[in-house]
Design an enzyme around this catalytic site. Structure first.
Site, PDB file in Angstrom:
ATOM      1  N   LEU A  29       0.842  -1.195   0.000  1.00  0.00           N
ATOM      2  CA  LEU A  29       0.000   0.000   0.000  1.00  0.00           C
ATOM      3  C   LEU A  29       0.878   1.246   0.000  1.00  0.00           C
ATOM      4  CD1 LEU A  29      -2.764  -1.079   2.522  1.00  0.00           C
ATOM      5  CD2 LEU A  29      -2.817  -1.149   0.027  1.00  0.00           C
ATOM      6  N   ASP A  53      10.366   9.736   8.959  1.00  0.00           N
ATOM      7  CA  ASP A  53      11.037  10.913   8.448  1.00  0.00           C
ATOM      8  C   ASP A  53      10.068  12.082   8.560  1.00  0.00           C
ATOM      9  OD1 ASP A  53      12.394  12.846   6.906  1.00  0.00           O
ATOM     10  OD2 ASP A  53      13.254  11.299   5.638  1.00  0.00           O
ATOM     11  N   LEU A  75      -5.268   3.702  -1.029  1.00  0.00           N
ATOM     12  CA  LEU A  75      -6.614   3.823  -0.470  1.00  0.00           C
ATOM     13  C   LEU A  75      -7.461   4.690  -1.397  1.00  0.00           C
ATOM     14  CD1 LEU A  75      -5.740   4.387   3.292  1.00  0.00           C
ATOM     15  CD2 LEU A  75      -6.480   2.271   2.194  1.00  0.00           C
ATOM     16  N   LYS A  88      -4.185  26.767   4.302  1.00  0.00           N
ATOM     17  CA  LYS A  88      -2.851  26.399   3.824  1.00  0.00           C
ATOM     18  C   LYS A  88      -2.871  25.814   2.418  1.00  0.00           C
ATOM     19  CE  LYS A  88      -1.268  25.357   8.467  1.00  0.00           C
ATOM     20  NZ  LYS A  88      -0.772  24.325   9.370  1.00  0.00           N
ATOM     21  N   LEU A  95      -0.820   9.098   4.667  1.00  0.00           N
ATOM     22  CA  LEU A  95      -1.303   8.910   6.037  1.00  0.00           C
ATOM     23  C   LEU A  95      -0.241   8.214   6.874  1.00  0.00           C
ATOM     24  CD1 LEU A  95      -4.880   7.504   5.269  1.00  0.00           C
ATOM     25  CD2 LEU A  95      -4.206   9.892   5.589  1.00  0.00           C
TER      26      LEU A  95
END
Length: 134
Positions: A29, A53, A75, A88, A95
């Site tokens: 995924l 990270d 997904l 923004k 995710l």
């Protein structure tokens, strides 16, 4: 790590998933895949690609899966959610692993992508369901 999310069982091992499962049973995924995850097949092994990270390296997990000759999927965020206007102008389909786990486990229980995405995709990602799911 091997996760059997429908039983919430976790086994840890030093061995690679490539050594534990046949290549055709593995689906990696990654948010960069061209393939949309439409359903969960209990005969498949789903690898939740993750990076530890602070920055997002575009297509890094997709490239890793390709290097290992693995099937990939993402997904269905774009298929069930819409971008929301935010200050923004931020929209991300990337995710955290726990969010992906929440989406997958909710989908497995409900068989509803809207309910699953509501459970795992926070509004801070810039995506919302077009109509609220109760």
């Amino acid at each position: 790590l091997h996760f059997a999310f429908f039983f919430f069982q976790m086994d840890t091992t030093e061995e690679s998933y490539l050594d534990l499962f046949p290549l055709d049973a593995i689906i990696y995924l990654t948010p960069d895949s061209e393939n949309v995850l439409e359903d969960i097949d209990p005969k498949k092994v789903y690898i939740l690609g993750g990076l530890v990270d602070e920055s997002i390296h575009k297509k890094l997990t997709l490239q890793k899966a390709r290097d290992q000759s693995l099937q990939t999927a993402r997904l269905p965020i774009r298929e069930y959610m819409v971008k929301t206007i935010n200050t923004k102008n931020y929209h991300s389909e990337t995710l955290a692993i726990n969010q992906v786990f929440d989406v997958l486990s909710t989908y497995y229980k409900t068989r509803s992508w809207p309910a699953a995405l509501k459970a795992g995709v926070s509004s801070g990602k810039g995506y919302v369901l077009p109509n609220p799911v109760d």
